[in-house]
Design a protein around this motif. Sequence first.
Motif, mmCIF file in Angstrom:
data_model
loop_
_atom_site.group_PDB
_atom_site.id
_atom_site.type_symbol
_atom_site.label_atom_id
_atom_site.label_comp_id
_atom_site.label_asym_id
_atom_site.label_seq_id
_atom_site.Cartn_x
_atom_site.Cartn_y
_atom_site.Cartn_z
ATOM 1 N N GLN A 148 0.811 -1.223 0.000
ATOM 2 C CA GLN A 148 0.000 0.000 0.000
ATOM 3 C C GLN A 148 0.839 1.265 0.000
ATOM 4 O OE1 GLN A 148 -3.375 -0.639 -0.512
ATOM 5 N NE2 GLN A 148 -4.232 -0.766 1.506
ATOM 6 N N GLN B 148 -3.093 4.583 -6.383
ATOM 7 C CA GLN B 148 -3.718 4.412 -5.074
ATOM 8 C C GLN B 148 -5.135 4.990 -5.023
ATOM 9 O OE1 GLN B 148 -1.856 2.374 -2.987
ATOM 10 N NE2 GLN B 148 -0.631 3.763 -1.758
ATOM 11 N N VAL B 150 -9.327 3.977 -5.446
ATOM 12 C CA VAL B 150 -10.221 2.835 -5.600
ATOM 13 C C VAL B 150 -10.616 2.795 -7.073
ATOM 14 C CG1 VAL B 150 -12.455 1.857 -5.002
ATOM 15 C CG2 VAL B 150 -11.084 2.953 -3.251
ATOM 16 N N GLN C 148 -8.466 -1.796 -1.892
ATOM 17 C CA GLN C 148 -7.561 -0.937 -1.136
ATOM 18 C C GLN C 148 -7.358 -1.408 0.303
ATOM 19 O OE1 GLN C 148 -5.945 1.425 -3.132
ATOM 20 N NE2 GLN C 148 -7.212 3.234 -2.958
#
Lengths: 208, 208, 208
Positions: A148, B148, B150, C148
């Motif tokens: 991430q 990054q 959605v 995510q």
Amino acid sequence: MEFLWTSFEIVGTIAFAISGALVGVSRRMDIFGMLVLALATAIGGGIVRDILVGHFPPNSLQTGFYVLLTLAVTIAVFMVYRSKQDHHMSTRWVRRIYLTADTIGLASFTVTGTSVGVYAYPQYPIFCMILGILTAVGGGMIRDVLAQRVPSVLREEVYALPAIIGSAVYYVFGYDGAWLYASYGSFITVFLIRTAAIRYEWSLPRVY
Amino acid sequence: MEFLWTSFEIVGTIAFAISGALVGVSRRMDIFGMLVLALATAIGGGIVRDILVGHFPPNSLQTGFYVLLTLAVTIAVFMVYRSKQDHHMSTRWVRRIYLTADTIGLASFTVTGTSVGVYAYPQYPIFCMILGILTAVGGGMIRDVLAQRVPSVLREEVYALPAIIGSAVYYVFGYDGAWLYASYGSFITVFLIRTAAIRYEWSLPRVY
Amino acid sequence: MEFLWTSFEIVGTIAFAISGALVGVSRRMDIFGMLVLALATAIGGGIVRDILVGHFPPNSLQTGFYVLLTLAVTIAVFMVYRSKQDHHMSTRWVRRIYLTADTIGLASFTVTGTSVGVYAYPQYPIFCMILGILTAVGGGMIRDVLAQRVPSVLREEVYALPAIIGSAVYYVFGYDGAWLYASYGSFITVFLIRTAAIRYEWSLPRVY
């Protein structure tokens, strides 16, 4: 030539395994999370490369050698890190090791990736360069997506650029069969450009 | 037919390159980050498609044409954006360009993806549709994961749905060899449904 | 043996479709977002497996059966969830269903993945195990990256470990052609280890 290629593949695997394991440490993961990130970084790029040229099973998975090598490196990073008592002092040093390992991985995989392209498709220079670049940045991208983080290739100013120039260097020499010049020339080019970029904080133009 | 297919592939590449480069701008990336996102969006879907049918090296990487096209589009977006002085006024307009480009890309790649399926595996309608859908949404998914965000396909109410209907339209006409009806019918279907969905804010049922 | 393999593939697909759809619910997605996550989880791992052995088109996409199965499961999850009035009471129960489904999926795909490896490349034990592990954890990784979330394989202490041990169990029995022992032994091993790990909160060593 076979031997030369394997040397760079091994050096790149070790270097990227270190960089992946260190990202795991910085995220306070257990040893298993470290291993997953180390494998993603060290083997991911090579898998992408082998898929794009239709080589199955991918070289880095076939014999298990690279997997076991990555496992050994991860355990070594874990042991070294644990044996240190004062973590706070070493943060800057750890960052330096991370960047050096990541740069060596980037340079090695630029060489092995472009080399696979030049060997199989010498008539397509752009494809050879893309193979080199994707092999070099692919593992790190998978690592960063899993952890991430915004991928280095998007975050750092000069990350893919050295791989692009390095793969061009490889293609120019490798097309004529000068594998030795191609390999070392490409490796040194990538290593020096990125190291200089980090050292002197080079940046590229942006809209804002 | 070959010419028709290449036209849609080129239109889709340009449109998705614009959409990827604009996401890079909105994230304040340098020109290199813009290029990486543009490449991921414009070429990612086609690579997924070619891998799934076992076509190596992927069409969009082989000659380098699509890579250079994406590079040119990215530089153009960069130049146009830089030449504008007042960014704040144009935000809404930029969003409109982004959505239009993204919709054109979605429609074009639904056509080229389903077409590859119908050509190679006409006996498997679901597989043909999945190829079309994945080619259409795959590039944007890779772009969003790297940046990054959605993915649109999860965030927007009506995103994959037009591609599903469009790929069905293509299959019905394309199965009988009516390539022209299949291509234009599919393109227009996807374009109209998504444009209407954005305009009238259509939504789908959810649990809560 | 063919029948046995297909059984595990179906069980794994249903289980992972439930787990993917439930992640969609927990993220308050519409039914389409639920479907995308269910497909990613249920079919993603098998696609990774088929790509790594160069089997195109991937088994789970070819006929459309697994796609329609996943669609049916997603609709069922959606209906059941909607029919319940009091969501707050059931949160813990939902989590239990999620973990059970995810564990069944993990165990089933360890079996089908390792099995493909043992069938095609019995001489490479590590590759067979990696195929099993990647098939088992791959779909969940794609699901988590799209939604995510930090992937389970990095977040949960004992997630890949049962798959590793299960794939080793499969290899040992499967190498001698004892498919029945290999399949059920591997499934039960993975299921019991992960269930025990969740129940007793096992953890692995970490640096800090």
